[in-house]
Write a protein that holds these residues in place. Sequence first.
Motif, PDB file in Angstrom:
ATOM      1  N   ALA A   1      44.923 -17.507  41.142  1.00 42.50           N
ATOM      2  CA  ALA A   1      44.426 -18.255  39.736  1.00 42.50           C
ATOM      3  C   ALA A   1      44.642 -19.348  38.757  1.00 42.50           C
ATOM      4  N   ASP A   2      45.902 -19.716  39.259  1.00 44.62           N
ATOM      5  CA  ASP A   2      46.545 -20.808  37.819  1.00 44.62           C
ATOM      6  C   ASP A   2      45.637 -22.016  38.667  1.00 44.62           C
ATOM      7  N   MET A   3      44.976 -22.984  38.178  1.00 44.97           N
ATOM      8  CA  MET A   3      44.588 -24.126  37.657  1.00 44.97           C
ATOM      9  C   MET A   3      46.258 -25.239  38.031  1.00 44.97           C
ATOM     10  N   ASP A   4      46.498 -25.678  36.683  1.00 38.78           N
ATOM     11  CA  ASP A   4      48.132 -26.080  37.059  1.00 38.78           C
ATOM     12  C   ASP A   4      49.360 -25.412  36.576  1.00 38.78           C
ATOM     13  N   ARG A   5      49.565 -24.442  37.633  1.00 40.31           N
ATOM     14  CA  ARG A   5      50.905 -23.515  37.145  1.00 40.31           C
ATOM     15  C   ARG A   5      51.844 -24.164  36.708  1.00 40.31           C
ATOM     16  N   LYS A   6      52.518 -25.323  36.960  1.00 41.76           N
ATOM     17  CA  LYS A   6      53.713 -26.289  36.102  1.00 41.76           C
ATOM     18  C   LYS A   6      53.267 -26.273  34.514  1.00 41.76           C
ATOM     19  N   MET A   7      52.335 -25.984  33.968  1.00 40.60           N
ATOM     20  CA  MET A   7      51.422 -26.303  32.489  1.00 40.60           C
ATOM     21  C   MET A   7      51.458 -24.864  31.971  1.00 40.60           C
TER      22      MET A   7
ATOM     23  N   ILE B   1      53.120 -22.262  33.396  1.00 39.00           N
ATOM     24  CA  ILE B   1      54.943 -21.543  32.654  1.00 39.00           C
ATOM     25  C   ILE B   1      55.340 -22.990  31.593  1.00 39.00           C
ATOM     26  N   ALA B   2      54.546 -24.038  31.281  1.00 40.77           N
ATOM     27  CA  ALA B   2      55.713 -24.861  30.559  1.00 40.77           C
ATOM     28  C   ALA B   2      55.056 -23.920  28.478  1.00 40.77           C
ATOM     29  N   ASN B   3      54.148 -23.533  29.209  1.00 38.26           N
ATOM     30  CA  ASN B   3      53.091 -22.903  27.948  1.00 38.26           C
ATOM     31  C   ASN B   3      53.380 -21.825  27.338  1.00 38.26           C
ATOM     32  N   GLN B   4      54.351 -20.544  29.041  1.00 42.84           N
ATOM     33  CA  GLN B   4      54.609 -19.364  28.865  1.00 42.84           C
ATOM     34  C   GLN B   4      56.241 -19.528  27.453  1.00 42.84           C
ATOM     35  N   ALA B   5      56.891 -21.075  28.164  1.00 40.31           N
ATOM     36  CA  ALA B   5      58.332 -21.203  27.845  1.00 40.31           C
ATOM     37  C   ALA B   5      58.444 -21.662  26.173  1.00 40.31           C
ATOM     38  N   ARG B   6      57.310 -21.990  25.779  1.00 35.78           N
ATOM     39  CA  ARG B   6      56.841 -21.970  24.486  1.00 35.78           C
ATOM     40  C   ARG B   6      55.611 -20.758  23.646  1.00 35.78           C
TER      41      ARG B   6
ATOM     42  N   LEU C   1      47.959 -15.536  17.484  1.00 40.14           N
ATOM     43  CA  LEU C   1      47.752 -16.017  17.882  1.00 40.14           C
ATOM     44  C   LEU C   1      47.491 -16.044  19.456  1.00 40.14           C
ATOM     45  N   HIS C   2      46.086 -16.154  19.489  1.00 40.89           N
ATOM     46  CA  HIS C   2      44.980 -15.900  21.126  1.00 40.89           C
ATOM     47  C   HIS C   2      46.155 -17.042  22.539  1.00 40.89           C
ATOM     48  N   ALA C   3      47.044 -17.386  23.010  1.00 36.86           N
ATOM     49  CA  ALA C   3      47.294 -17.580  23.868  1.00 36.86           C
ATOM     50  C   ALA C   3      46.173 -17.868  25.249  1.00 36.86           C
ATOM     51  N   GLY C   4      45.462 -17.547  25.480  1.00 36.12           N
ATOM     52  CA  GLY C   4      44.102 -18.498  26.583  1.00 36.12           C
ATOM     53  C   GLY C   4      45.054 -17.491  28.136  1.00 36.12           C
ATOM     54  N   ASP C   5      44.917 -18.368  28.516  1.00 34.05           N
ATOM     55  CA  ASP C   5      45.176 -17.899  30.194  1.00 34.05           C
ATOM     56  C   ASP C   5      46.572 -18.185  30.389  1.00 34.05           C
ATOM     57  N   SER C   6      47.798 -18.347  29.075  1.00 37.66           N
ATOM     58  CA  SER C   6      48.494 -18.816  29.869  1.00 37.66           C
ATOM     59  C   SER C   6      49.814 -17.794  29.767  1.00 37.66           C
ATOM     60  N   TYR C   7      49.131 -16.360  29.851  1.00 41.97           N
ATOM     61  CA  TYR C   7      49.690 -15.113  30.619  1.00 41.97           C
ATOM     62  C   TYR C   7      49.373 -14.278  30.523  1.00 41.97           C
ATOM     63  N   PHE C   8      49.083 -13.227  31.468  1.00 44.71           N
ATOM     64  CA  PHE C   8      48.516 -12.170  31.541  1.00 44.71           C
ATOM     65  C   PHE C   8      49.404 -11.178  31.867  1.00 44.71           C
ATOM     66  N   HIS C   9      50.586 -10.514  31.074  1.00 39.66           N
ATOM     67  CA  HIS C   9      51.314  -9.743  31.145  1.00 39.66           C
ATOM     68  C   HIS C   9      52.349  -9.183  29.811  1.00 39.66           C
ATOM     69  N   HIS C  10      52.329  -9.193  29.319  1.00 42.38           N
ATOM     70  CA  HIS C  10      52.915  -8.833  27.550  1.00 42.38           C
ATOM     71  C   HIS C  10      54.950  -9.254  28.105  1.00 42.38           C
TER      72      HIS C  10
END
Length: 82
Positions: free
Chosen positions: A38-44, A46-51, A9-18
Motif C-alpha cells: 500500500a506504500d505510496m512513498d516507502r522511504k518517506m 520509514i523516515a516518518n516512523q523514525a521521527r 498526535l494522529h500519525a496518519g498512514d505512517s504506521y499500521f501497528h503500534h
Amino acid sequence: MRSGANWLLHAGDSYFHHGQLDASPRMPLVLGYFQRRADMDRKMRIANQARLRALKLNHGDRVTIVNSHDPVDYERCRCNAH
C-alpha cells in the motif's frame, strides 16, 4: 490536539501497528506485507516512523501517538478519553 499539558498526535498512514514505534520495531508479517504493497512513498513512511519513534522516546510522557489503522491504539485512545 492538546489536553492540558499533554498532546494527542494522529500519525496518519505512517504506521499500521503500534509495535512499529517500539525501540526495536516489529509487526505481524502479513500486515507488513500489506503495508509495503500500500506504500505510496516507502522511504518517506520509514523516515516518518523514525521521527515518531524519537518523539515517543523523548516525549512519550507528554505525547500520545495514535493511528486509526491500529485497533490497539484506537482503543487505548478511546478508553483514555483524550
